[in-house]
Write an enzyme that holds these catalytic residues in place. Structure first.
Site, PDB file in Angstrom:
ATOM      1  N   GLU A  81      -8.589   4.720  12.090  1.00 21.45           N
ATOM      2  CA  GLU A  81      -8.133   5.464  13.278  1.00 21.45           C
ATOM      3  C   GLU A  81      -7.802   6.926  12.937  1.00 21.45           C
ATOM      4  O   GLU A  81      -7.756   7.777  13.827  1.00 21.45           O
ATOM      5  CB  GLU A  81      -6.873   4.800  13.869  1.00 21.45           C
ATOM      6  CG  GLU A  81      -7.128   3.465  14.548  1.00 21.45           C
ATOM      7  CD  GLU A  81      -7.473   2.346  13.576  1.00 21.45           C
ATOM      8  OE1 GLU A  81      -6.934   2.325  12.447  1.00 21.45           O
ATOM      9  OE2 GLU A  81      -8.329   1.505  13.935  1.00 21.45           O
ATOM     10  N   ASN A  82      -7.580   7.215  11.658  1.00 14.86           N
ATOM     11  CA  ASN A  82      -7.174   8.581  11.274  1.00 14.86           C
ATOM     12  C   ASN A  82      -8.257   9.639  11.495  1.00 14.86           C
ATOM     13  O   ASN A  82      -7.968  10.833  11.482  1.00 14.86           O
ATOM     14  CB  ASN A  82      -6.701   8.635   9.813  1.00 14.86           C
ATOM     15  CG  ASN A  82      -5.340   8.018   9.593  1.00 14.86           C
ATOM     16  OD1 ASN A  82      -5.023   7.557   8.488  1.00 14.86           O
ATOM     17  ND2 ASN A  82      -4.507   7.983  10.626  1.00 14.86           N
ATOM     18  N   ASP A 133       4.113   6.438   5.766  1.00 13.90           N
ATOM     19  CA  ASP A 133       4.170   7.153   7.045  1.00 13.90           C
ATOM     20  C   ASP A 133       5.245   8.242   7.015  1.00 13.90           C
ATOM     21  O   ASP A 133       6.243   8.117   6.300  1.00 13.90           O
ATOM     22  CB  ASP A 133       4.470   6.140   8.159  1.00 13.90           C
ATOM     23  CG  ASP A 133       4.061   6.661   9.524  1.00 13.90           C
ATOM     24  OD1 ASP A 133       3.378   7.708   9.586  1.00 13.90           O
ATOM     25  OD2 ASP A 133       4.436   6.038  10.521  1.00 13.90           O
ATOM     26  N   GLY A 134       5.028   9.290   7.804  1.00  6.27           N
ATOM     27  CA  GLY A 134       6.065  10.306   7.990  1.00  6.27           C
ATOM     28  C   GLY A 134       5.797  11.630   7.302  1.00  6.27           C
ATOM     29  O   GLY A 134       6.655  12.515   7.311  1.00  6.27           O
ATOM     30  N   ARG A 139       5.909  14.483   9.947  1.00  5.48           N
ATOM     31  CA  ARG A 139       7.271  14.747  10.425  1.00  5.48           C
ATOM     32  C   ARG A 139       8.115  15.448   9.368  1.00  5.48           C
ATOM     33  O   ARG A 139       8.904  16.332   9.667  1.00  5.48           O
ATOM     34  CB  ARG A 139       7.940  13.424  10.845  1.00  5.48           C
ATOM     35  CG  ARG A 139       7.666  13.058  12.286  1.00  5.48           C
ATOM     36  CD  ARG A 139       7.997  11.627  12.558  1.00  5.48           C
ATOM     37  NE  ARG A 139       6.966  10.725  12.059  1.00  5.48           N
ATOM     38  CZ  ARG A 139       7.043   9.407  12.102  1.00  5.48           C
ATOM     39  NH1 ARG A 139       8.115   8.829  12.612  1.00  5.48           N
ATOM     40  NH2 ARG A 139       6.053   8.654  11.670  1.00  5.48           N
ATOM     41  N   ARG A 174       7.058  -0.115   4.753  1.00  9.77           N
ATOM     42  CA  ARG A 174       6.620   0.957   5.651  1.00  9.77           C
ATOM     43  C   ARG A 174       7.731   1.990   5.758  1.00  9.77           C
ATOM     44  O   ARG A 174       8.890   1.647   6.029  1.00  9.77           O
ATOM     45  CB  ARG A 174       6.289   0.415   7.044  1.00  9.77           C
ATOM     46  CG  ARG A 174       5.832   1.543   7.965  1.00  9.77           C
ATOM     47  CD  ARG A 174       5.237   1.098   9.268  1.00  9.77           C
ATOM     48  NE  ARG A 174       4.664   2.265   9.919  1.00  9.77           N
ATOM     49  CZ  ARG A 174       3.578   2.277  10.664  1.00  9.77           C
ATOM     50  NH1 ARG A 174       2.935   1.162  10.872  1.00  9.77           N
ATOM     51  NH2 ARG A 174       3.147   3.394  11.207  1.00  9.77           N
TER      52      ARG A 174
END
Ligand code: FPP
Length: 249
Positions: free
Chosen positions: A76-77, A29-30, A33, A197
């Site tokens: 969900e992506n 994740d990230g 960002r 994660r």
């Protein structure tokens, strides 16, 4: 800057080889960002994320971790902007095509889990080709979760077992954990011992819901594109300090 694979090539001395996790799962994740912080489009984060994944895969091999599973695209992506989804699908396809030769040289066995039939046909073909060609490799098992959802996986296992019961191939009393696991996408792959994660969120996000029952969880604030061997080392140190009891005392 791309990850530097020459750093920490050997297993760090403070890690015990015998107590390494056999299987590590990562929620990468990230990426968005990371890109945003640099004023770059989100896709640049995904591109850099691939370099990081490649180095962590090689690091697993260098240090003796036997299996790595990465969450590349969740069910969900699909809700992301269409340009980002298209970019990711093209990226997966291109990476597979470009890296197949190297995976063969490095003895990687690649496997995909998820609802693969809903992916673009050209990507499905690359996926099939990479799985087929690396099938007999004996090195690290690399699993990529693509269009993957843990609940969906459990439901399709239930459906498949129900059909077999209906046909009289299985008796309801025969349904136990081992039979159930054989109907999951991950059949034949051991459960993860450690789930990492990145980017700080304390969530499982529908990843390997059945399989992480006894996994150790490690969350770092580091964004995936900044995750490197030093970070992986920290995660493994934390893992080795945990006492795994599997519900016993
Ligand atoms: C999550 O970051 C990352 C993804 C949804 C994509 C991850 C995919 C790769 C790194 C490519 C892997 C490629 C292959 C072939 C295995 P995010 O976009 O949710 O970041 P954010 O939370 O900062 O927005």
């Amino acid at each position: 800057m791309t990850p530097n694979p020459t750093l920490l090539r050997e297993l760090p001395a403070d890690l015990e080889r015998e107590r390494l996790p056999k299987h590590v799962a990562v929620i990468m994740d990230g990426n968005g960002r990371w890109a945003k912080k640099r004023g770059l489009p989100r896709i640049m984060g995904h591109r850099r994320g691939v370099d990081v994944l490649k180095d962590i895969l090689r690091c697993c091999k260098d240090w003796g971790v036997q299996a790595l599973t990465a969450y590349a695209f969740s069910t969900e992506n699909w809700g992301r902007p269409v340009e980002e989804v298209d970019f990711l699908m093209t990226l997966f396809e291109r990476v597979l095509r470009q890296e197949l030769q190297e995976m063969m040289e490095e003895n990687v066995r690649i496997h995909f889990v998820g609802n693969l039939h809903a992916l673009p046909k050209s990507l499905q073909l690359e996926i099939e080709r990479s799985m087929e060609e690396t099938r007999h490799n004996q090195g690290i098992q690399f699993t990529v979760a693509t269009n993957y959802g843990g609940r969906q996986e459990i439901l399709q296992a239930c459906r498949s077992i129900a059909h077999k019961v209906q046909q009289g191939l299985i008796q309801p009393d025969e349904i136990d954990e081992r039979l159930f696991e054989r109907h999951l996408y991950t059949a034949g792959i051991s459960d993860p011992d450690l789930m990492i994660r990145t980017s700080g969120e304390m969530r499982i996000s529908n990843f390997l819901l059945w399989q992480v029952a006894y996994a150790e969880l490690y969350v770092t604030d580091t964004l995936w594109p900044d995750f490197d061997r030093a970070e992986f080392h920290r995660a493994l140190c934390a893992y080795q300090q945990r006492e795994r009891r599997f519900g016993k005392v």
